[in-house]
Design a protein around this motif. Sequence first.
Motif, PDB file in Angstrom:
ATOM      1  N   ARG A 226      18.250  92.838  60.371  1.00 53.93           N
ATOM      2  CA  ARG A 226      18.748  94.499  59.803  1.00 53.93           C
ATOM      3  C   ARG A 226      18.426  94.656  58.334  1.00 53.93           C
ATOM      4  O   ARG A 226      17.534  95.578  57.692  1.00 53.93           O
ATOM      5  CB  ARG A 226      19.728  95.193  60.281  1.00 53.93           C
ATOM      6  N   ALA A 227      18.502  93.434  57.096  1.00 56.56           N
ATOM      7  CA  ALA A 227      18.000  94.182  55.617  1.00 56.56           C
ATOM      8  C   ALA A 227      16.728  93.860  56.191  1.00 56.56           C
ATOM      9  O   ALA A 227      16.542  94.297  54.909  1.00 56.56           O
ATOM     10  CB  ALA A 227      19.090  92.268  55.056  1.00 56.56           C
ATOM     11  N   VAL A 228      16.295  92.975  56.705  1.00 59.17           N
ATOM     12  CA  VAL A 228      15.029  92.949  56.547  1.00 59.17           C
ATOM     13  C   VAL A 228      13.642  93.829  57.208  1.00 59.17           C
ATOM     14  O   VAL A 228      13.001  94.376  56.700  1.00 59.17           O
ATOM     15  CB  VAL A 228      14.216  91.611  56.971  1.00 59.17           C
ATOM     16  N   LEU A 229      14.143  94.715  58.179  1.00 57.10           N
ATOM     17  CA  LEU A 229      13.930  95.542  58.569  1.00 57.10           C
ATOM     18  C   LEU A 229      13.787  96.822  57.204  1.00 57.10           C
ATOM     19  O   LEU A 229      13.309  97.555  57.572  1.00 57.10           O
ATOM     20  CB  LEU A 229      14.411  96.705  59.885  1.00 57.10           C
ATOM     21  N   LEU A 230      15.088  97.298  56.152  1.00 56.62           N
ATOM     22  CA  LEU A 230      15.721  97.970  55.831  1.00 56.62           C
ATOM     23  C   LEU A 230      14.601  97.630  54.667  1.00 56.62           C
ATOM     24  O   LEU A 230      14.057  98.906  53.826  1.00 56.62           O
ATOM     25  CB  LEU A 230      17.115  97.720  55.086  1.00 56.62           C
TER      26      LEU A 230
ATOM     27  N   VAL B  92       7.914  88.751  55.154  1.00 57.15           N
ATOM     28  CA  VAL B  92       8.815  87.354  54.410  1.00 57.15           C
ATOM     29  C   VAL B  92      10.356  87.228  54.650  1.00 57.15           C
ATOM     30  O   VAL B  92      10.661  87.002  53.704  1.00 57.15           O
ATOM     31  CB  VAL B  92       7.738  86.670  53.302  1.00 57.15           C
ATOM     32  N   SER B  93      10.727  88.456  54.839  1.00 54.55           N
ATOM     33  CA  SER B  93      12.068  87.872  55.275  1.00 54.55           C
ATOM     34  C   SER B  93      12.886  88.137  54.497  1.00 54.55           C
ATOM     35  O   SER B  93      13.698  87.708  53.781  1.00 54.55           O
ATOM     36  CB  SER B  93      12.956  86.342  55.895  1.00 54.55           C
ATOM     37  N   ALA B  94      12.140  89.675  53.410  1.00 54.89           N
ATOM     38  CA  ALA B  94      12.632  89.654  52.010  1.00 54.89           C
ATOM     39  C   ALA B  94      13.315  91.229  52.169  1.00 54.89           C
ATOM     40  O   ALA B  94      13.936  91.784  52.798  1.00 54.89           O
ATOM     41  CB  ALA B  94      12.028  90.409  51.082  1.00 54.89           C
ATOM     42  N   TYR B  95      14.654  91.416  51.548  1.00 52.67           N
ATOM     43  CA  TYR B  95      15.638  92.816  51.867  1.00 52.67           C
ATOM     44  C   TYR B  95      15.415  93.193  50.538  1.00 52.67           C
ATOM     45  O   TYR B  95      14.635  92.364  49.970  1.00 52.67           O
ATOM     46  CB  TYR B  95      17.808  92.293  51.542  1.00 52.67           C
ATOM     47  N   PRO B  96      15.462  94.614  50.477  1.00 48.26           N
ATOM     48  CA  PRO B  96      15.255  95.403  49.283  1.00 48.26           C
ATOM     49  C   PRO B  96      15.658  94.644  48.525  1.00 48.26           C
ATOM     50  O   PRO B  96      16.016  94.152  47.988  1.00 48.26           O
ATOM     51  CB  PRO B  96      16.178  96.552  49.545  1.00 48.26           C
TER      52      PRO B  96
END
Length: 574
Positions: A112-116, A345-349
């Motif tokens: 969810r962090a990546v989608l955010l 690349v699986s980063a969060y905001p």
Amino acid sequence: MDRPLQGGQSSRRCCSYSTLKSWLPILSWLPKYRVRYLQMDLLAGLTVGLTTVPQALAYAEVAGLPVQYGLYSAFMGGFIYTLLGTSKDVTLGPTAIMSLLCFSVVGGQPHRAVLLSLLCGVIQAAMALLRLGFLLDFISYPVIKGFTCAAAVTIGFGQVKNILGIRDVPHQFFLEVYDTFHKIPEARVGDVILGLVCLALLITLMFIKSHPGSDHGSSLYSRFARKLVWAVATMRNALVVVAATLVAFSWDAFGHHVFTITGHTTQGLPPFSPPPTSDTTSNGTVVSFREIIEDFGGGLAVIPLMGLLESIAIAKAFASQNNYRIDANQELLAIGMTNIMGSFVSAYPITGSFGRTAVNSQTGVCTPAGGIVTSVIVLLSLAFLMPAFYYIPKASLAAIIICAVAPMVDYRVVIKMWKMHRLDLLPFGVTFLLSFWEMQYGIIGGVAVSGALLLYAMARPKMKVSDHDVLVIELSSGLSFPAVEHLSHFIHTQALQTCPPRSVVLDCHHVSIIDFTVISELTDLLRQFKLRKVKLVFSGLQPAVLKVLLAADLQGFRYTDSVEEALQIDSASD
């Protein structure tokens, strides 16, 4: 016939290239790049990289994510910002506030962090393309300071459990405070000692960096020593983490497990793939994209705005300090594209980091290309150093976070607001207190209170009244539809309902815009003045306002260039 055509083509080409440069600022500085720029960018990029790696690991803990996600989020910004950014100093990556906001929305769920990150990037890029950066102006300074102070307290206290080495502490702030104090007897001695030593070292090195010795009359050796001390103090986070990791590894090698360590981390670079648009719970239930969006709630508005606000404020501050200008809308695009590409690349905001930007500027970076060097260091860490991160003590990362957020608790701003404008303490206090409940509610509540105060000021403009046998009313600010009822009521009570009724001169030199509601009310006022056989005279009308009033064809409408002329008209009529 050929020459005009060639000239037209040349003009179009020039216009196209100028437009391209506005969208790709790298085209403005890359043709002028010099070897000496490369030397400074390499040095700055290396220094910032050694600061970024330990901070990224620590901020992933704040976001409730595995530590490698901090590094996943730390390298894309350097590449994208080099192409799209307009500040030579800004570095994009994970920050304490964005990590806390991310945790408050996704609760430590990596997918969810990546989608955010993707959704935030889309919103930010759309705002840039639609030129909606002005929306950030509605978040006032007291709201920002209230939020950052509350966030600093929340983040800092949230790391006390890692300093103490206690587990199973809830994340809700008030429960966290209670459980942390309740579980102090369970604290691990090794974590406490190591955490306090790391804090002491970091504070000492921060003090040394902020209080450098004087260069006056110094020898070459002493200047070199000062530069060495400055370099050590600048890279303090990396040095403390390395030292703490060696200590933890040494004790573990002898069979003494006295520290709480990071543990297993995924080695290697993240795969380049689209972010997941659905999720699966532990019991196998599939959560749809729509349900995830509903779960994000108000955070989907707050996080993009706070990311933009933080980064643009940093960019403007360093642009002013170093005498260059930035393009705010281009900055929005750079942050938005970084979050969009980072989600692959699986980063969060992410957003701009004040601390790392300060290091970048102080080290003498010349162009945004320094960010590429920083990104390469992060990628090398992911590729080769992940096994070493197994032994990083959580107490050392907690110490880094506490030292990073402590300066954000700015008590002096409260004193300044008390002295300058006490009403600003209201949105500050609302934001600060609500943020301990939910971060999003703090921002929303603060903006709502600031908006209410702004609307009240518009609806109740200050009026300067003087009596010259005729009542002269000077509007100290503009006249818009929320204020016209207040003005009408005042004129009725002070002029029309007195015995005898009095004429009024309305000084409008501050009024720059007028709307249909105002004209409608003025029409009624002029009629009331005519019935009572007294006059309402307008003075100091600006051309745009006068044009509108004349077009409205108001009966009994009179105007003069100044109050003095209006008073003479009234005297002559008497």
